[in-house]
Design a protein around this motif. Structure first.
Motif, PDB file in Angstrom:
ATOM      1  N   LEU A 131      24.703   4.845  18.764  1.00  0.00           N
ATOM      2  CA  LEU A 131      25.036   4.404  17.531  1.00  0.00           C
ATOM      3  C   LEU A 131      24.490   2.968  17.295  1.00  0.00           C
ATOM      4  O   LEU A 131      24.730   2.376  16.165  1.00  0.00           O
ATOM      5  CB  LEU A 131      26.599   4.590  17.034  1.00  0.00           C
ATOM      6  N   ASN A 132      24.298   2.396  18.130  1.00  0.00           N
ATOM      7  CA  ASN A 132      23.741   1.018  18.545  1.00  0.00           C
ATOM      8  C   ASN A 132      22.390   0.807  18.710  1.00  0.00           C
ATOM      9  O   ASN A 132      21.866  -0.156  18.778  1.00  0.00           O
ATOM     10  CB  ASN A 132      24.582   0.193  19.605  1.00  0.00           C
ATOM     11  N   LEU A 133      21.596   1.923  18.360  1.00  0.00           N
ATOM     12  CA  LEU A 133      20.163   1.694  18.872  1.00  0.00           C
ATOM     13  C   LEU A 133      19.369   1.541  17.565  1.00  0.00           C
ATOM     14  O   LEU A 133      19.756   1.990  16.370  1.00  0.00           O
ATOM     15  CB  LEU A 133      19.610   3.170  19.267  1.00  0.00           C
ATOM     16  N   PRO A 134      18.241   0.793  17.534  1.00  0.00           N
ATOM     17  CA  PRO A 134      17.467   0.660  16.470  1.00  0.00           C
ATOM     18  C   PRO A 134      16.776   2.108  15.989  1.00  0.00           C
ATOM     19  O   PRO A 134      16.317   2.860  16.784  1.00  0.00           O
ATOM     20  CB  PRO A 134      16.413  -0.452  16.944  1.00  0.00           C
ATOM     21  N   GLY A 135      16.669   2.146  14.673  1.00  0.00           N
ATOM     22  CA  GLY A 135      16.094   3.096  14.129  1.00  0.00           C
ATOM     23  C   GLY A 135      17.223   4.332  13.747  1.00  0.00           C
ATOM     24  O   GLY A 135      16.706   5.387  13.026  1.00  0.00           O
ATOM     25  N   VAL A 203      20.738  -3.088  25.232  1.00  0.00           N
ATOM     26  CA  VAL A 203      19.888  -2.729  24.060  1.00  0.00           C
ATOM     27  C   VAL A 203      19.211  -3.985  23.348  1.00  0.00           C
ATOM     28  O   VAL A 203      18.073  -4.067  23.091  1.00  0.00           O
ATOM     29  CB  VAL A 203      20.770  -1.985  23.045  1.00  0.00           C
ATOM     30  N   PHE A 204      20.352  -4.953  23.099  1.00  0.00           N
ATOM     31  CA  PHE A 204      19.823  -6.227  22.341  1.00  0.00           C
ATOM     32  C   PHE A 204      18.812  -6.794  23.289  1.00  0.00           C
ATOM     33  O   PHE A 204      17.876  -7.440  22.675  1.00  0.00           O
ATOM     34  CB  PHE A 204      21.138  -7.076  21.956  1.00  0.00           C
ATOM     35  N   ILE A 205      19.246  -6.966  24.398  1.00  0.00           N
ATOM     36  CA  ILE A 205      18.264  -7.611  25.481  1.00  0.00           C
ATOM     37  C   ILE A 205      16.917  -7.054  25.544  1.00  0.00           C
ATOM     38  O   ILE A 205      16.007  -7.637  25.195  1.00  0.00           O
ATOM     39  CB  ILE A 205      18.837  -7.930  26.726  1.00  0.00           C
ATOM     40  N   ALA A 206      16.659  -5.646  25.588  1.00  0.00           N
ATOM     41  CA  ALA A 206      15.421  -4.949  25.493  1.00  0.00           C
ATOM     42  C   ALA A 206      14.956  -5.208  24.319  1.00  0.00           C
ATOM     43  O   ALA A 206      13.589  -5.472  24.147  1.00  0.00           O
ATOM     44  CB  ALA A 206      15.712  -3.589  25.870  1.00  0.00           C
ATOM     45  N   LEU A 207      15.584  -5.113  23.286  1.00  0.00           N
ATOM     46  CA  LEU A 207      15.024  -5.218  21.682  1.00  0.00           C
ATOM     47  C   LEU A 207      14.150  -6.608  21.452  1.00  0.00           C
ATOM     48  O   LEU A 207      13.141  -6.737  21.208  1.00  0.00           O
ATOM     49  CB  LEU A 207      16.219  -5.070  20.806  1.00  0.00           C
ATOM     50  N   ILE A 208      14.975  -7.481  21.842  1.00  0.00           N
ATOM     51  CA  ILE A 208      14.296  -9.107  21.456  1.00  0.00           C
ATOM     52  C   ILE A 208      13.380  -9.334  22.673  1.00  0.00           C
ATOM     53  O   ILE A 208      12.212  -9.862  22.326  1.00  0.00           O
ATOM     54  CB  ILE A 208      15.627 -10.293  21.764  1.00  0.00           C
ATOM     55  N   PHE A 325       6.421  -5.816  13.776  1.00  0.00           N
ATOM     56  CA  PHE A 325       7.630  -5.675  14.710  1.00  0.00           C
ATOM     57  C   PHE A 325       7.616  -4.380  15.144  1.00  0.00           C
ATOM     58  O   PHE A 325       8.450  -3.979  15.946  1.00  0.00           O
ATOM     59  CB  PHE A 325       8.755  -6.595  14.486  1.00  0.00           C
ATOM     60  N   GLY A 326       7.467  -3.427  14.029  1.00  0.00           N
ATOM     61  CA  GLY A 326       7.965  -1.894  14.331  1.00  0.00           C
ATOM     62  C   GLY A 326       7.754  -1.145  15.290  1.00  0.00           C
ATOM     63  O   GLY A 326       8.461  -0.603  15.846  1.00  0.00           O
ATOM     64  N   PRO A 327       6.429  -1.289  16.022  1.00  0.00           N
ATOM     65  CA  PRO A 327       6.241  -0.613  16.887  1.00  0.00           C
ATOM     66  C   PRO A 327       7.073  -0.950  18.343  1.00  0.00           C
ATOM     67  O   PRO A 327       7.684  -0.243  19.102  1.00  0.00           O
ATOM     68  CB  PRO A 327       4.751  -0.655  17.464  1.00  0.00           C
ATOM     69  N   ALA A 328       7.291  -2.089  18.389  1.00  0.00           N
ATOM     70  CA  ALA A 328       8.108  -2.774  19.553  1.00  0.00           C
ATOM     71  C   ALA A 328       9.625  -2.163  19.400  1.00  0.00           C
ATOM     72  O   ALA A 328      10.164  -1.934  20.219  1.00  0.00           O
ATOM     73  CB  ALA A 328       7.976  -4.389  19.614  1.00  0.00           C
ATOM     74  N   ILE A 329      10.029  -2.478  18.017  1.00  0.00           N
ATOM     75  CA  ILE A 329      11.282  -1.823  17.679  1.00  0.00           C
ATOM     76  C   ILE A 329      11.533  -0.355  17.964  1.00  0.00           C
ATOM     77  O   ILE A 329      12.463   0.048  18.822  1.00  0.00           O
ATOM     78  CB  ILE A 329      11.852  -2.202  16.481  1.00  0.00           C
ATOM     79  N   ASP A 330      10.440   0.342  17.780  1.00  0.00           N
ATOM     80  CA  ASP A 330      10.696   2.066  17.941  1.00  0.00           C
ATOM     81  C   ASP A 330      10.850   2.348  19.073  1.00  0.00           C
ATOM     82  O   ASP A 330      11.410   3.254  19.783  1.00  0.00           O
ATOM     83  CB  ASP A 330       9.581   2.631  17.112  1.00  0.00           C
ATOM     84  N   SER A 331      10.090   1.342  20.056  1.00  0.00           N
ATOM     85  CA  SER A 331      10.081   1.882  21.276  1.00  0.00           C
ATOM     86  C   SER A 331      11.339   1.632  22.438  1.00  0.00           C
ATOM     87  O   SER A 331      11.454   2.294  23.532  1.00  0.00           O
ATOM     88  CB  SER A 331       9.030   0.865  22.230  1.00  0.00           C
ATOM     89  N   VAL A 332      12.245   0.861  21.757  1.00  0.00           N
ATOM     90  CA  VAL A 332      13.365   0.415  22.483  1.00  0.00           C
ATOM     91  C   VAL A 332      14.360   1.838  22.471  1.00  0.00           C
ATOM     92  O   VAL A 332      15.046   1.870  23.260  1.00  0.00           O
ATOM     93  CB  VAL A 332      13.991  -0.659  21.823  1.00  0.00           C
ATOM     94  N   ALA A 333      14.528   2.293  21.362  1.00  0.00           N
ATOM     95  CA  ALA A 333      15.442   3.465  21.193  1.00  0.00           C
ATOM     96  C   ALA A 333      15.058   4.634  22.258  1.00  0.00           C
ATOM     97  O   ALA A 333      15.943   5.155  22.876  1.00  0.00           O
ATOM     98  CB  ALA A 333      15.425   4.136  19.751  1.00  0.00           C
ATOM     99  N   GLU A 334      13.898   4.830  22.429  1.00  0.00           N
ATOM    100  CA  GLU A 334      13.440   6.108  23.410  1.00  0.00           C
ATOM    101  C   GLU A 334      13.801   5.727  24.793  1.00  0.00           C
ATOM    102  O   GLU A 334      14.193   6.341  25.708  1.00  0.00           O
ATOM    103  CB  GLU A 334      12.037   5.789  23.289  1.00  0.00           C
ATOM    104  N   GLN A 335      14.008   4.159  24.970  1.00  0.00           N
ATOM    105  CA  GLN A 335      14.349   4.013  26.506  1.00  0.00           C
ATOM    106  C   GLN A 335      15.805   4.079  26.803  1.00  0.00           C
ATOM    107  O   GLN A 335      16.267   4.565  27.948  1.00  0.00           O
ATOM    108  CB  GLN A 335      14.200   2.287  26.604  1.00  0.00           C
ATOM    109  N   PHE A 336      16.735   4.267  25.607  1.00  0.00           N
ATOM    110  CA  PHE A 336      18.282   4.284  26.062  1.00  0.00           C
ATOM    111  C   PHE A 336      18.746   5.747  25.664  1.00  0.00           C
ATOM    112  O   PHE A 336      20.013   5.712  25.586  1.00  0.00           O
ATOM    113  CB  PHE A 336      18.708   3.375  25.225  1.00  0.00           C
TER     114      PHE A 336
END
Length: 360
Positions: A131-135, A203-208, A325-336
């Motif tokens: 519930l805290n993931l981008p996207g 999540v926030f650390i990876a996102l930024i 910034f979209g591609p970078a943001i989208d990639s983060v959810a997949e990691q978690f």
């Protein structure tokens, strides 16, 4: 405010006062004692409440924030609905302690309710992480609908009752989160080497970091001074928090990255709820639902007002194309998305009825 015998554990058993105790127990008791002193000292400072039993609610925002206004409304509704048997008082500005401390105080019964950020909920249980993931959420309306859908979040919100003595009542949106900095930002290249404050969350650390900056975890209340002193180059948050904390005074470039629709949880100690009669507990839950609806209306109005205040204060609002910034943001959810359960929750939320027909 709920109370706890100083030598009684969460399992209800009395402890002998002179047995050796752990450092954590000592610190926990000290924190509870500190909260009790603070509650006594602030008894009338946060608004008059005349109910027989007054619930304490910890909040890390100011008295002008929609969370404070909605929770104050909740207290008024509760007092009226229970004919004065129960009410609530909101303690703003982290006056009862930082969120990571307050969570334990709620579990121990020293504080009755609290507003807790998503990263802090992750620290209690990683089951809340999707519930805290981008996207996952398109906007705050989509998010609000999901938070009321018991078929999706019902079991999750009850999952901490047995292990932590904490029940999740629901949540308040943090809105769409954006970057704000002391220099203009138009692309990831502009963020290289920039220290951006984040919540203490993987999540926030990876996102930024994915967006090109250097993530810097820091307590919320320290951000203004850190920006002013140059310890930070920027932070990320919604328009309302940017304005209520007056961060536009020390970081005037606000870039609309929309990297996450944030979420704050409202939690209550299960022991506190157990003290209510069945009828009063039903009123309590109904009043909280009404407060959530009130918050959603407030949030939209206050966001519009905040944007106007930003403009009047001389902040520069910079729009960005989603492709920047979209591609970078989208990639983060997949990691978690670490488990099948995570993926199932993430998918259910994204496919919720409230999200249909809205472009991502």
């Amino acid at each position: 405010m709920a109370s706890m015998h100083p030598f009684t554990g969460m399992d209800g058993r009395h402890r002998r006062p002179f047995l050796a105790v752990s450092r954590r127990s000592v610190l926990g008791f000290a924190a509870a004692a500190g909260a009790a002193s603070m509650l006594a000292a602030c008894g009338g400072a946060e608004g008059k409440v005349s109910a027989e039993h007054v619930l304490s609610i910890s909040l890390n925002q100011t008295e002008t924030h929609p969370s404070y206004l909605a929770l104050t409304k909740f207290g008024e509704l509760l007092e009226k609905g229970t004919s004065g048997r129960w009410g609530a008082r909101v303690y703003a500005n982290e006056s009862l302690g930082a969120q990571q401390e307050v969570i334990q105080l709620v579990a121990d019964g020293a504080v009755d309710m609290a507003v807790i950020s998503s990263p802090q909920m992750e620290n209690l249980s990683l089951r809340f992480r999707p519930l805290n993931l981008p996207g996952i959420f398109i906007d705050s309306d989509h998010q609000a609908a999901v938070l009321k859908d018991k078929s999706i979040v019902g079991e999750l919100f009850e999952s901490l009752v047995e292990s932590k003595n904490i029940r999740v009542l629901g949540g308040f949106t943090q809105g769409s989160r954006h970057l704000y900095t002391n220099t203009p930002v138009a692309s990831p290249d502009d963020l290289k080497g920039k220290k951006i404050r984040v919540q203490e969350s993987d999540v926030f650390i990876a996102l930024i970091r994915a967006m090109g900056a250097s993530p810097t975890p820091m307590a919320y209340g320290e951000v203004y001074t850190a920006l002013q002193a140059g310890v930070l180059d920027g932070a990320e948050n919604n328009e309302i928090s940017y304005v209520t904390q007056r961060h536009y005074e020390v970081a005037k470039y606000f870039t609309l990255t929309n990297h996450l629709v944030g979420l704050d949880y409202v939690v209550a100690g299960e022991n506190t709820l157990a003290k209510m009669s069945a009828d009063d507990r039903g009123v309590f839950l109904d009043c909280f639902t009404k407060a959530q609806d009130y918050f959603v209306r407030l949030w939209k109005t206050e966001t519009e007002k905040a944007i106007e205040t930003m403009k009047e204060a001389g902040a520069t609002i910079q729009e960005t194309d989603p492709s920047v910034f979209g591609p970078a943001i989208d990639s983060v959810a997949e990691q978690f998305l670490a488990t099948a359960e995570d993926e199932e929750l993430y998918t259910k939320v994204r496919e919720h009825e409230a999200a249909k027909g809205i472009a991502r």
